[in-house]
Design an enzyme around this catalytic site. Structure first.
Site, short mmCIF file in Angstrom:
data_model
loop_
_atom_site.label_atom_id
_atom_site.label_comp_id
_atom_site.label_asym_id
_atom_site.label_seq_id
_atom_site.Cartn_x
_atom_site.Cartn_y
_atom_site.Cartn_z
N LYS A 78 0.85 -1.20 0.00
CA LYS A 78 0.00 0.00 0.00
C LYS A 78 0.89 1.25 0.00
O LYS A 78 1.93 1.28 0.66
CB LYS A 78 -0.91 -0.05 1.25
CG LYS A 78 -2.00 1.03 1.27
CD LYS A 78 -2.93 0.83 2.48
CE LYS A 78 -3.99 1.92 2.56
NZ LYS A 78 -4.91 1.79 3.71
N SER A 158 -9.97 2.15 2.66
CA SER A 158 -9.03 2.86 1.84
C SER A 158 -8.04 1.96 1.10
O SER A 158 -7.42 2.41 0.14
CB SER A 158 -8.24 3.85 2.71
OG SER A 158 -7.45 3.15 3.65
N SER A 182 -10.43 -0.12 6.90
CA SER A 182 -9.82 -0.07 5.57
C SER A 182 -9.12 -1.33 5.09
O SER A 182 -8.71 -1.40 3.93
CB SER A 182 -8.81 1.07 5.50
OG SER A 182 -9.49 2.28 5.33
N1 GLN Z 1 -13.47 4.64 5.90
C1 GLN Z 1 -12.92 5.09 7.14
C2 GLN Z 1 -12.49 6.54 7.02
O1 GLN Z 1 -12.72 7.10 6.01
C3 GLN Z 1 -11.79 4.20 7.57
C4 GLN Z 1 -10.56 4.44 6.82
C5 GLN Z 1 -9.44 3.58 7.29
O2 GLN Z 1 -9.63 2.57 7.96
N2 GLN Z 1 -8.24 4.01 6.97
O3 GLN Z 1 -11.96 7.11 7.90
#
Ligand code: GLN
Length: 495
Positions: A78, A158, A182
């Site tokens: 990532k 994400s 995410s």
């Molecule tokens: N979707 C969540 C956010 O937008 C979690 C994102 C994540 O776990 N990095 O904060």
């Protein structure tokens, strides 16, 4: 061997050691698959030279009989893991051109274990999002499509690039990070497995920070065994991260017996929320029945503060993000705005941040600075911290009552269309995390396992939540569920 990229990590490891395949062959197969999959937008920086060098070194080690766990296994990383000399932008314009001088602890551990890095993977900007649509590189695309239409779907976020790449067999496995879901949400949207370990299991050193009290790295893989193998390589104590736990790491793979007889699985009634499709409810019931048939005891439990989890998360995460992102000022890293004559340092900060951060990141910084401001700190941030303790205590009480793991849906819906949420209220997007954020707030391990296809032909996931530091036990419960489900579907290739 054919279809090399379809191999799982465990299969490739055994084939490499048996001399049936070389890491060079595996790596070339993945590089070719990646080059043929630009339509998925999964890889944003390809690193074929590094991959070939690492594959050659891995083959030499295997030949010499000195092969560590992941020796020669091609993976994607990532984009928010700092990788030495390789662009590491967290999908943000503000980090354009940033090539770290150092290696994150997780990636150095993976390299020590012999991993081959194929490149960096797409994600939401600074890991803020649930659809990979906030990335400065553009969307990643889900390799799955609905059975009756060709609309492009989100792979989730994400870690959308990681999910898409693993589901499409561009690599054998990938790293992800999970602040509020995410790893687990994109895993569920693409029919793969992803585990967020206990907070403190994986070092955060060298990972671009979003919300430091919630962020954890974890593996995204084709099955539970591969998650166990990767997690072993990724975690462990790191003196460079003061929140990293100094605890022994068991051999997670060795704990996969599939025997869950006598285990107690809790079904939290507060997760039966309004507006959830019958399909997700039915999936959850099927998962419960499968675990019961495998010998577990099923109990109804209550986690009474669940309904406050999303608002609590969306105060704490932006608060921490606004502080973490203060360092991007155009002085130290990446992008710096051009100034007109007569403009000074404050203009430079303001213009750089306005140009460098996308709209979702700006929204989070604004919310975060607001809830931390002198007049509102107690009303929002401190209140959220208190509610967070109550959410954590709900879980502690359930575990004290003898619950070994908790079963919930991973997401409230299957993958949705790219662009579909564009005009929706941002809270609509935040609702994606309704089942996952509690786990981060409480610092617990959680895993998403593919549990079937919905009526549109898209994968759906179930989440298991475990006791702190008991990832081995959690992985074994997930393994039992995986065996009962027998999920083998793959997306039809269109890219
Ligand atoms: N979707 C969540 C956010 O937008 C979690 C994102 C994540 O776990 N990095 O904060």
């Amino acid at each position: 061997m054919s279809d090399l990229t379809k191999l799982k990590v465990a299969e490739a490891r055994d084939a490499l050691r048996a001399g049936d395949v070389t890491s060079a062959e595996l790596t070339e197969a993945c590089l070719a698959a990646i080059d043929g999959a630009d339509a998925l937008g999964a890889f944003v920086h390809k690193t074929p030279e590094i991959a070939r060098q690492q594959a050659a070194a891995a083959d030499a080690r295997i030949q010499a009989g000195d092969a560590p766990a992941l020796c020669g296994i091609p993976m994607g990383i990532k984009d928010l893991f700092c990788t030495k000399g390789v662009p590491s932008q967290a999908a943000s314009r503000i980090l354009e051109g940033f090539k770290p001088e150092y290696e994150s602890t997780v990636t150095s551990k993976l390299f020590e274990a012999g991993t081959v890095m194929l490149g960096k993977l797409n994600m939401d900007e600074f890991a803020m999002g649930s659809s990979n649509e906030t990335s400065c590189y553009g969307n990643a695309v889900n390799p799955w499509r609905r059975s009756d239409d060709a609309a492009a779907l989100t792979p989730g976020g994400s870690s959308g690039g990681s999910a898409s790449a693993v589901a499409a067999d561009l690599c054998l496995a990938a790293t992800g990070t999970d602040t509020g879901g995410s790893i687990r949400q994109p895993a569920a949207f693409t029919g793969i497995t992803g585990i967020k370990p206990t907070y403190g299991r994986c070092s955060r050193w060298g990972i671009v920070a979003f919300a430091s009290s919630l962020d954890q790295a974890g593996p995204m893989t084709k099955d539970v065994r591969d998650s166990a193998i990767l997690l072993n390589a990724m975690c462990g104590h790191d003196p460079k991260d003061s929140t990293s736990a100094n605890l022994p790491v068991p051999d997670f793979e060795a704990m996969l017996t599939g025997d869950i007889r006598g285990k107690t699985i809790g079904i939290p009634r507060e997760y039966r929320i309004d507006g959830i499709s019958d399909e997700i409810d039915a999936l959850w019931d099927r998962g419960r029945d499968m675990l019961r048939d495998a010998g577990a005891r099923i109990v109804d439990i209550s986690l009474p503060h669940t309904k406050y989890a999303l608002p609590t998360y969306y105060v704490i995460a932006p608060a921490e993000a606004s502080s973490n992102l203060a360092r991007y000022d155009g002085v130290r890293y990446g992008h710096r705005a051009k100034l007109a004559s007569g403009e000074g340092i404050n203009d430079m900060y303001e213009k750089t941040r306005a140009e460098g951060f996308g709209p979702e990141v700006q929204r989070r910084v604004m919310v975060g600075t607001y809830v931390l401001s002198a007049g509102f700190y107690d009303a929002y941030y401190n209140k959220a911290r208190k509610v967070r303790s109550l959410i954590k205590r709900d879980f502690e009480l359930a575990f004290a009552d003898g619950v070994d793991a908790i079963l919930t849906p991973a997401t409230p819906s299957p993958a949705f269309g790219l662009g579909e949420m564009q005009d929706a209220d941002p809270v609509q997007m935040y609702l994606n995390d309704v089942f996952t954020v509690t786990v981060n707030l409480a610092g617990l391990p959680g895993i998403s396992v593919p549990a079937g296809l919905g009526h549109e032909g898209l994968p759906l996931g179930l989440q298991l939540i475990g006791r702190p530091w008991e990832e081995g036990d959690l992985l074994n419960t997930a393994y039992a569920l995986e065996r009962a489900v027998g999920f083998v579907d793959k997306p039809a290739k269109w890219w």
